[in-house]
Design an enzyme around this catalytic site. Structure first.
Site, PDB file in Angstrom:
ATOM      1  N   ASP A 522       0.784  -1.398  -0.001  1.00  0.00           N
ATOM      2  CA  ASP A 522      -0.034  -0.022  -0.091  1.00  0.00           C
ATOM      3  C   ASP A 522       0.915   1.207  -0.167  1.00  0.00           C
ATOM      4  O   ASP A 522       1.952   1.179  -0.213  1.00  0.00           O
ATOM      5  CB  ASP A 522      -1.156  -0.049   1.108  1.00  0.00           C
ATOM      6  N   ASP A 523       0.408   2.287   0.243  1.00  0.00           N
ATOM      7  CA  ASP A 523       1.041   3.693   0.198  1.00  0.00           C
ATOM      8  C   ASP A 523       1.847   4.040   1.530  1.00  0.00           C
ATOM      9  O   ASP A 523       1.658   5.205   2.048  1.00  0.00           O
ATOM     10  CB  ASP A 523       0.127   4.882  -0.454  1.00  0.00           C
TER      11      ASP A 523
END
Ligand code: 6R9
Length: 652
Positions: A522-523
């Site tokens: 994910d980020d």
């Protein structure tokens, strides 16, 4: 292979023994964990028919996890009083090593109890009650675990904020959980630097007052080795010196018996949006899970001297500096300073000084010490070491080998523990004594943990494979919600792959069934083992008046694991300059903390966006790592020309 000598005296001495216990733990979780829970003190026992109630499948309604609900206990009692009743009152609970060699201290369990009770009584007297939030913003002084335990004793919910976070980040957390009291100290020395923590707290409290959250008391520990009392800025009526009040309180304090499902603490962690998430852990399940994982992961023996280099401001410091070890009655070393101060041999100096037997650290530290050469290690004997541990990010095989061969003289197994703030305790790790090790693999799941590797569509893949790492069932140490935002809890962790807890990590499983963690999908970036949301850094950058837009990605970094790489678009007409670069970095330091400062600012006249305006981070990641031949398809970009522009500006 684990050495036969090690295995012979290990708590779990063979693969077969592990397999037998693992089988029981997944076939009969209630029975398995009840048996373990019985080794701890409970004021009231649980209902054997209701050990665990869970729904982690969003398609079946609200996600809910409960372990031992209805039972009453207290983790402070189990971590301190229970050890004294067992005859270990005179055993050292905490050894403390200060920033400068030669500064040290220690507390036996009996002394720890006195100190915890005095603070607990003070907190009660100023009106802190069960369920109230208390923010702790302290460096690694003994007062930090004391403060955590004092809160737990009276049922207050602590939220420790890592003392490297800036005033703004601290304010954000104060505004979210509205504590009655903040506990801090005036200043701390870390390596050659002095950090004025009280000034940071002052600005955070001013900021939170602007948001209508006012804190009644700022209890300040005077740290005379760093700063004199007279030099500390003071607000009469709000600020109180710890040393002036706490020692006057009685050294006995009744326990607040709490439900196993009552909250123990809140710990904010980064996610893929700008707002940090308040991860909430409860009492009973967390207690038995951290204690049990600690015991088996490090093959704990009562004669061990245990040192974990993590700060109590992170989950590792909660579960494996304070609670897990102390509940086992272990002697724990708390180190205030920096691991390379006064030189790169400091850790091994400390190991020899205290005869540390279990040393638990992060790959980033291993890599940074490895760069300094073997000489600093070899100067010290290190013969007390028995087990090594690693946490925070995947440990690369070359760092693993150096840790094993040089630090551990090829005799100490390495427990590479994969877990998260959310999981409360270890999830995948090589139990020393049981498993042949593979450098870089976290190996096999802990008891009761059922990992699943799923594909894009959420379908579980069997055998040798790679994909997204999920967990199938709850375990006692799992977090129960995100503070004040159960919906975000469900959306982030349980909706991506219905029926599973989604970890946010990529993972593969080899032909022998070993798990290999491959990093976040994910980020979120992992810088020196610290989780930082790209969105958090971006929002700090765009708060700079001359920054129009920012996109942040992670890039490989030799020591930190990942570094922060920021693409920045300036406001129309503003020219790039070295001064502006510094000022942008300073903005991030001020808003989040020094550990989140970008390693690289890349000037970007424009960012690669799709026609719907979405930034294509995939392309930015390739530019950041200079994999310019692998940019992939850029034809869906609104303006493919920006890519060439960015490449041209790469080394400005
Ligand atoms: C305990 C802690 C969690 C994230 C996690 C993963 C990474 C942690 C790891 C590891 C590979 C290990 N991570 N330990 N990756 N091997 N042994 O670090 O918690 O700060 O919440 O970070 O860290 O990516 O998802 P937290």
């Amino acid at each position: 292979m684990p050495s036969p000598g090690f295995s012979q005296s290990a708590l779990i001495s063979s693969q077969e023994q592990y397999e037998k216990m693992y089988k029981k733990s997944v076939e009969d979780p209630a029975g398995f964990w009840s048996e373990i829970a019985s080794e701890f003190y409970w004021e009231e026992k649980w209902n054997p028919n209701e050990v665990c109630k869970e729904n982690i499948d969003v398609t079946n309604g609200r996600v809910n996890i409960e372990w031992f609900k209805g039972a009453k206990t207290n983790i402070c009692y189990n971590a301190v009083d229970r050890n004294i009743s067992a005859g270990n009152g005179d055993k050292v609970a905490i050894y403390w090593e200060g920033n400068e060699p030669g500064q040290d201290g220690q507390l036996t369990f009996a002394q720890l109890l006195d100190r915890v009770c005095q603070l607990a009584n003070y907190l009660k007297q100023v009106g802190v009650k069960k369920g109230d939030a208390v923010i702790i913003y302290l460096p690694m002084l003994m007062e930090l675990p004391i403060a955590m335990l004092a809160c737990a004793r009276i049922g207050a919910v602590h939220s420790v904020v890592f003392a490297g976070f800036s005033a703004e980040s601290l304010a954000q957390r104060i505004i979210d959980c509205k504590p009655k009291i903040v506990i801090t100290c005036n200043a701390v020395r870390r390596g050659p630097k002095v950090i004025f923590l009280k000034d940071i707290v002052d600005s955070a409290l001013t900021e939170s007052a602007k948001n209508n959250v006012s804190v009644d008391i700022c209890l300040t520990y005077e740290n005379p080795l760093a700063m004199k009392r007279e030099e500390t800025k003071w607000q009469d009526g709000r600020d109180v010196w710890w040393q002036d009040v706490v020692p006057n309180f009685p050294t006995k304090c009744d326990i607040e018996w709490v439900d196993a499902e009552d909250p123990l603490f809140l710990l904010y962690t980064s996610g893929s949006t700008g707002k940090p998430k308040g991860v909430l852990h409860t009492t009973g399940g967390y207690m038995i899970y951290t204690a049990t994982t600690f015991k088996y992961a490090f093959d704990y023996k009562p004669s061990d001297i245990y040192w974990c280099t993590a700060d109590c401001g992170w989950i590792t410091g909660h579960s494996y500096v304070t609670y897990g070890p102390l509940v086992n009655g272990a002697s724990v070393l708390v180190f205030e300073g920096a691991p390379n101060y006064p030189d790169a041999g400091r850790c091994w100096d400390i190991v020899d000084k205290y005869k540390v037997t279990i040393f638990y650290t992060a790959p980033t530290l291993v890599r940074s010490l490895m760069r300094e050469g073997d000489e600093f290690v070899k100067r010290y004997s290190r013969k007390s070491l028995r087990v090594l541990g690693s946490v925070g990010e995947p440990i690369n095989p070359s760092a693993w080998r150096w840790f094993f061969n040089v630090v551990g003289d090829s005799r100490c197994p390495i427990s590479d523990t994969w877990w998260q703030t959310e999981t409360g305790g270890f999830m995948i790790l090589p139990i020393p004594g049981a498993w042949p090790q593979k450098p870089g693999s976290a190996t096999f799941p802990f008891f009761g943990v059922q990992p699943a590797i799923v594909d894009e569509k959420g379908k579980e893949i069997e055998g040798e494979c790679s994909g997204y790492l999920c967990i199938k069932k709850s375990w006692p140490g799992a977090f129960r919600t995100l503070y004040g935002d159960h919906e975000r809890y469900e959306t982030t962790y349980f909706k991506p792959f219905a029926g599973y807890y989604f970890t946010g990590d990529g993972c593969s499983r080899d032909k022998d069934g070993y798990y290999w963690l491959t990093g976040r999908v994910d980020d979120v970036i992992n810088v020196s083992g610290h989780r930082i949301g790209t969105a958090e850094v971006e929002s700090a950058l765009v708060s700079h008046p001359q920054c129009a837009e920012a996109a942040v990605v992670g890039v490989e970094h030799e020591v930190k694991g990942q570094g922060i790489y920021a693409f920045v678009t300036l406001v129309e007409g503003v020219p790039y300059s070295e001064e502006l670069r510094k000022s942008l970095i300073l903005t991030v330091r001020n808003q989040i903390g020094a550990f989140a400062a970008p390693d690289k600012i890349h000037w970007a006249p424009g960012l690669p966006k799709t026609r719907s305006g979405k930034i294509m981070r995939r392309i930015l990641r390739k530019i950041a790592s200079r994999q310019l031949n692998e940019l992939g398809d850029t034809s869906t970009l609104a303006d493919p020309g920006v890519v060439d522009q960015l490449i041209a500006l790469a080394d400005c």
